[in-house]
Design a protein around this motif. Sequence first.
Motif, short mmCIF file in Angstrom:
data_model
loop_
_atom_site.label_atom_id
_atom_site.label_comp_id
_atom_site.label_asym_id
_atom_site.label_seq_id
_atom_site.Cartn_x
_atom_site.Cartn_y
_atom_site.Cartn_z
N GLN A 93 0.83 -1.21 0.00
CA GLN A 93 0.00 0.00 0.00
C GLN A 93 0.86 1.26 0.00
OE1 GLN A 93 -0.36 -2.61 1.91
NE2 GLN A 93 -2.50 -3.13 2.35
N THR A 94 1.98 1.23 0.76
CA THR A 94 2.88 2.38 0.79
C THR A 94 3.53 2.60 -0.56
OG1 THR A 94 3.32 1.97 3.14
CG2 THR A 94 4.89 3.36 1.95
N ALA A 95 3.95 1.51 -1.23
CA ALA A 95 4.55 1.62 -2.56
C ALA A 95 3.57 2.21 -3.56
CB ALA A 95 5.04 0.26 -3.03
N ALA A 96 2.31 1.80 -3.48
CA ALA A 96 1.29 2.33 -4.40
C ALA A 96 1.10 3.83 -4.18
CB ALA A 96 -0.02 1.57 -4.20
N LYS A 97 1.07 4.27 -2.89
CA LYS A 97 0.90 5.69 -2.59
C LYS A 97 2.09 6.50 -3.14
CE LYS A 97 -1.78 5.11 1.70
NZ LYS A 97 -1.76 5.33 3.17
N MET A 98 3.30 5.99 -2.99
CA MET A 98 4.49 6.69 -3.47
C MET A 98 4.51 6.78 -5.00
SD MET A 98 7.33 5.08 -0.84
CE MET A 98 8.68 6.01 -1.56
N THR A 99 4.09 5.69 -5.64
CA THR A 99 4.03 5.68 -7.11
C THR A 99 3.07 6.73 -7.62
OG1 THR A 99 4.57 3.32 -7.18
CG2 THR A 99 3.50 4.25 -9.12
N ALA A 147 -2.18 13.07 -0.11
CA ALA A 147 -2.36 12.87 1.33
C ALA A 147 -1.07 12.34 1.95
CB ALA A 147 -3.50 11.88 1.58
N PRO A 148 -0.82 12.58 3.23
CA PRO A 148 0.38 12.04 3.88
C PRO A 148 0.44 10.52 3.75
CG PRO A 148 -0.71 13.63 5.30
CD PRO A 148 -1.64 13.37 4.16
N LEU A 149 1.64 10.00 3.58
CA LEU A 149 1.80 8.55 3.47
C LEU A 149 1.36 7.84 4.74
CD1 LEU A 149 5.27 8.20 1.69
CD2 LEU A 149 3.02 7.79 0.71
N PHE A 150 1.63 8.44 5.88
CA PHE A 150 1.32 7.79 7.16
C PHE A 150 0.54 8.75 8.04
CE2 PHE A 150 5.56 6.40 5.72
CZ PHE A 150 5.27 5.08 5.41
N SER A 151 -0.46 8.23 8.69
CA SER A 151 -1.24 9.05 9.62
C SER A 151 -0.50 9.19 10.95
CB SER A 151 -2.62 8.42 9.87
OG SER A 151 -2.48 7.12 10.41
N ILE A 152 -0.73 10.29 11.61
CA ILE A 152 -0.11 10.54 12.92
C ILE A 152 -0.87 9.74 13.99
CG2 ILE A 152 0.42 12.29 14.65
CD1 ILE A 152 0.56 14.33 12.38
N LEU A 153 -0.12 8.99 14.76
CA LEU A 153 -0.74 8.20 15.82
C LEU A 153 -0.94 9.07 17.05
CD1 LEU A 153 1.26 4.84 15.52
CD2 LEU A 153 -1.01 5.37 14.62
N VAL A 154 -2.18 9.27 17.41
CA VAL A 154 -2.51 10.09 18.58
C VAL A 154 -2.94 9.15 19.70
CG1 VAL A 154 -3.99 11.90 19.50
CG2 VAL A 154 -3.25 11.98 17.09
N PRO A 155 -2.23 9.15 20.82
CA PRO A 155 -2.62 8.26 21.91
C PRO A 155 -4.01 8.62 22.43
CG PRO A 155 -0.99 9.87 22.66
CD PRO A 155 -1.08 10.01 21.18
#
Length: 296
Positions: free
Chosen positions: A4-10, A39-47
């Motif tokens: 999924q990350t590779a597809a977003k970068m492509t 959109a950002p590749l990774f979402s920010i993890l909020v505790p």
Amino acid sequence: FMPQTAAKMTSSLGLPAIPQFHELVWGSAPGGRSVRQGAPLFSILVPPVETKPEPVTHAAERAVLDLGVSYCIAQIDGVRVRNKDGALEQRKRQIEAKVKSLGREWTENVPEVRGYQEIYSRLGKKRGEIPSPVEALSQYIFDSKLGRLPQINVVVDSYNVYSLTHFLSIGAHDRTKIQGTIHLEFARESVSYRPLGLPGTMEVLPGEYYWRDDVNVLCRLDLKQGEATKIDESTKHVVLIVLGNAAIPPTTVRQQTEALCKDIVAVSGGDYTIIGGAGMPNEVSGSGTNGPAQPP
């Protein structure tokens, strides 16, 4: 995750497809392309935000209180339940040595201990059939293989110290495991429950008082707590139930409840609220700013 990350970068690079490994040659990328603002590749993890549960509600049957029973309830929120504390273990060793110096029968001369036995006698129990909390803890010191108080966790060990030194019946329960209002009442029929740390079930017998919530038994008499609401290392919110008898003024029960809260907060963090009880003044709140209280 990786595909999924590779597809977003492509997509962001404007490439028609994910390139194969053998195609990744320096300078081989087609020109004239711009990186897309996606959109950002990774979402920010909020505790997650820890929220306090509502203060526990309680009710007591008048006939139980008429035995001379008084109680105080407190709630401690935001604790970190550790396995042990060095200073607390040292305090336990001192108390064990003191109890041993008094001899096996030391509790027979303590009016507060006799107060529990007088209650049990009024319930039709034979002398020695039901040990008071003080007698039960004393038996660990004289009769267990290690000759010591049990080592459970800092919350349980703290209230065991108070029970033994101030002659109180004390229990602690995980607030998030309590369902509904907690009740102190007489059993009208046998009530089966799973006792803490024991296999099988135990019965609350008709005519015995016990604590329960809307679903589970919390404790039979002053004898054995239930497994359903036990304190463990995942517990963040603790409900303390501190009970006395006719030989212990309700004001003393209230004062020692707050002192115990301060001691627990000193080693486990959090903040406490004295919710109230039978014959208790209005609730009082506190935090970890106070040092541990020392029993007289």
